[in-house]
Design a protein around this motif. Structure first.
Motif, PDB file in Angstrom:
ATOM      1  N   ARG A   1     -18.792-146.094  48.585  1.00 17.50           N
ATOM      2  CA  ARG A   1     -19.669-146.343  47.430  1.00 17.50           C
ATOM      3  C   ARG A   1     -18.984-146.114  46.078  1.00 17.50           C
ATOM      4  NH1 ARG A   1     -22.842-142.385  49.917  1.00 17.50           N
ATOM      5  NH2 ARG A   1     -24.243-143.123  51.549  1.00 17.50           N
ATOM      6  N   LEU A   2     -17.694-145.970  46.061  1.00 16.85           N
ATOM      7  CA  LEU A   2     -16.994-145.676  44.810  1.00 16.85           C
ATOM      8  C   LEU A   2     -16.518-146.925  44.080  1.00 16.85           C
ATOM      9  CD1 LEU A   2     -14.939-142.531  45.898  1.00 16.85           C
ATOM     10  CD2 LEU A   2     -17.111-142.630  44.651  1.00 16.85           C
ATOM     11  N   GLY A   3     -16.767-148.071  44.649  1.00 18.42           N
ATOM     12  CA  GLY A   3     -16.376-149.328  44.019  1.00 18.42           C
ATOM     13  C   GLY A   3     -17.018-150.486  44.758  1.00 18.42           C
ATOM     14  N   PHE A   4     -16.791-151.691  44.237  1.00 16.10           N
ATOM     15  CA  PHE A   4     -17.351-152.886  44.856  1.00 16.10           C
ATOM     16  C   PHE A   4     -16.421-153.453  45.917  1.00 16.10           C
ATOM     17  CE2 PHE A   4     -19.814-152.904  40.900  1.00 16.10           C
ATOM     18  CZ  PHE A   4     -21.079-153.217  41.382  1.00 16.10           C
ATOM     19  N   ASP A   5     -17.010-154.060  46.916  1.00 23.65           N
ATOM     20  CA  ASP A   5     -16.274-154.785  47.946  1.00 23.65           C
ATOM     21  C   ASP A   5     -16.862-156.190  47.981  1.00 23.65           C
ATOM     22  OD1 ASP A   5     -14.826-155.681  50.074  1.00 23.65           O
ATOM     23  OD2 ASP A   5     -15.873-154.491  51.583  1.00 23.65           O
ATOM     24  N   GLY A   6     -16.157-157.160  47.426  1.00 21.92           N
ATOM     25  CA  GLY A   6     -16.688-158.523  47.347  1.00 21.92           C
ATOM     26  C   GLY A   6     -17.454-158.759  46.068  1.00 21.92           C
ATOM     27  N   PHE A   7     -16.901-158.302  44.945  1.00 26.73           N
ATOM     28  CA  PHE A   7     -17.597-158.448  43.668  1.00 26.73           C
ATOM     29  C   PHE A   7     -17.807-159.919  43.306  1.00 26.73           C
ATOM     30  CE2 PHE A   7     -18.047-158.556  39.054  1.00 26.73           C
ATOM     31  CZ  PHE A   7     -18.971-157.553  38.846  1.00 26.73           C
ATOM     32  N   GLU A   8     -16.859-160.785  43.671  1.00 26.07           N
ATOM     33  CA  GLU A   8     -17.004-162.206  43.346  1.00 26.07           C
ATOM     34  C   GLU A   8     -18.217-162.814  44.057  1.00 26.07           C
ATOM     35  OE1 GLU A   8     -13.480-164.448  43.969  1.00 26.07           O
ATOM     36  OE2 GLU A   8     -12.293-163.331  42.500  1.00 26.07           O
ATOM     37  N   ALA A   9     -18.416-162.413  45.315  1.00 29.18           N
ATOM     38  CA  ALA A   9     -19.566-162.924  46.062  1.00 29.18           C
ATOM     39  C   ALA A   9     -20.865-162.409  45.457  1.00 29.18           C
ATOM     40  CB  ALA A   9     -19.464-162.502  47.530  1.00 29.18           C
TER      41      ALA A   9
END
Length: 283
Positions: free
Chosen positions: A86-94
């Motif tokens: 939860r410390l960052g995004f995974d798949g921010f483009e999606a």
């Protein structure tokens, strides 16, 4: 053969943390549409600790009746694009693509200000989830929601039958339904999230009609899109639709009209054979 259970209670602590943080930031919509008996326990958790300023900025002036739209809902969506820690995004483009193509969010609600703000979501959410106040709240919420859903057993069983029939009849890719309820979230607010073959319904209260309505959007949407070129919208056909849908475009208004009508028909036991013909006849 007995049907496999498709509706379950969804436990999503991250979304619970969002509304707990909003409660600390002045979110008063927990009282809308609820009895004093239900709101009194929630008030015990209001203003109990400091949360990141990020959550106060979820309140905007683009939706007069519900100023927390669409940022509260966008935070919910963002939960499903976080890294496991939860410390960052995974798949921010999606995630960005989903928000930018959503028909019910206007361009001024997803401008540069939104994207600058949402970058702070992972850190702000992590801070709330690690707080002692939220831990106490979450323990109460899970017990409260379990009791509320246990009281609606018959309605849940009937809803499961209707959705199962829709899955078979309309070749839905959805296989599982998760119902997430928040005692803080406005009882009149409902959102849904599609994650793989799972459909997650998120609201402040359980309503079979509302769950079915949100589920049917993913059934109707591709049909409306495919037939958009040939479907003729009659003059005045969208006059009963809320203005927020009209701002998003006539096609979105038409989809909403068709979903409302289909929800009413299915709740009364009528399942149209051909959705293509059904949507064109919507008026």
């Amino acid at each position: 053969m007995e049907r496999k259970k498709i509706i379950t209670t969804a436990r999503i602590p991250e979304i619970s943390a969002i509304y707990y943080a909003l409660l600390q930031s002045g979110y008063g919509f927990y009282s809308v549409g609820r009895s004093r008996e239900k709101t009194a326990p929630v008030e015990n958790y209001a203003g109990v600790e400091k949360v990141p300023d990020f959550f106060a900025a979820a309140k905007q002036n683009t939706c007069e009746v519900y100023p927390w739209w669409p940022r509260a809902a966008i935070c919910e969506t963002a939960v499903f694009y976080l890294r496991p820690d939860r410390l960052g995004f995974d798949g921010f483009e999606a995630f960005s693509r989903q928000i930018m193509t959503a028909g019910n969010i206007s361009d001024d609600e997803r401008n540069d200000s939104l994207w600058s703000w949402i970058r702070g979501f992972p850190a702000a959410l992590s801070a709330v989830m690690e707080s002692p106040g939220f831990s106490r709240y979450l323990e109460w919420e899970e017990k409260e929601v379990s009791l509320r859903l246990a009281e609606r057993g018959t309605e849940l069983s009937d809803l499961e039958h209707r959705i199962y029939t829709c899955m078979e009849k309309y070749a839905s890719p959805v296989k599982k339904i998760g119902i997430y309820l928040s005692p803080i979230k406005c009882a009149c607010s409902a959102d849904y999230h599609l994650i793989g073959d799972s459909f997650v319904y998120s609201s402040g209260e359980f309503s079979a009609d509302s769950v079915l309505h949100e589920f049917l959007h993913h059934v109707i949407h591709p049909v409306v899109t495919e037939k958009a070129a040939s479907a003729v919208l009659k003059d005045g056909s969208v006059k009963a639709i809320d203005g927020s849908y009209l701002r998003a475009g006539e096609l979105n208004a038409f989809e909403e009209l068709a979903v409302r009508r289909l929800t009413e028909d299915i709740m009364s036991g009528y399942y149209p054979e051909k959705l293509e013909d059904y949507i064109i006849s919507a008026d």
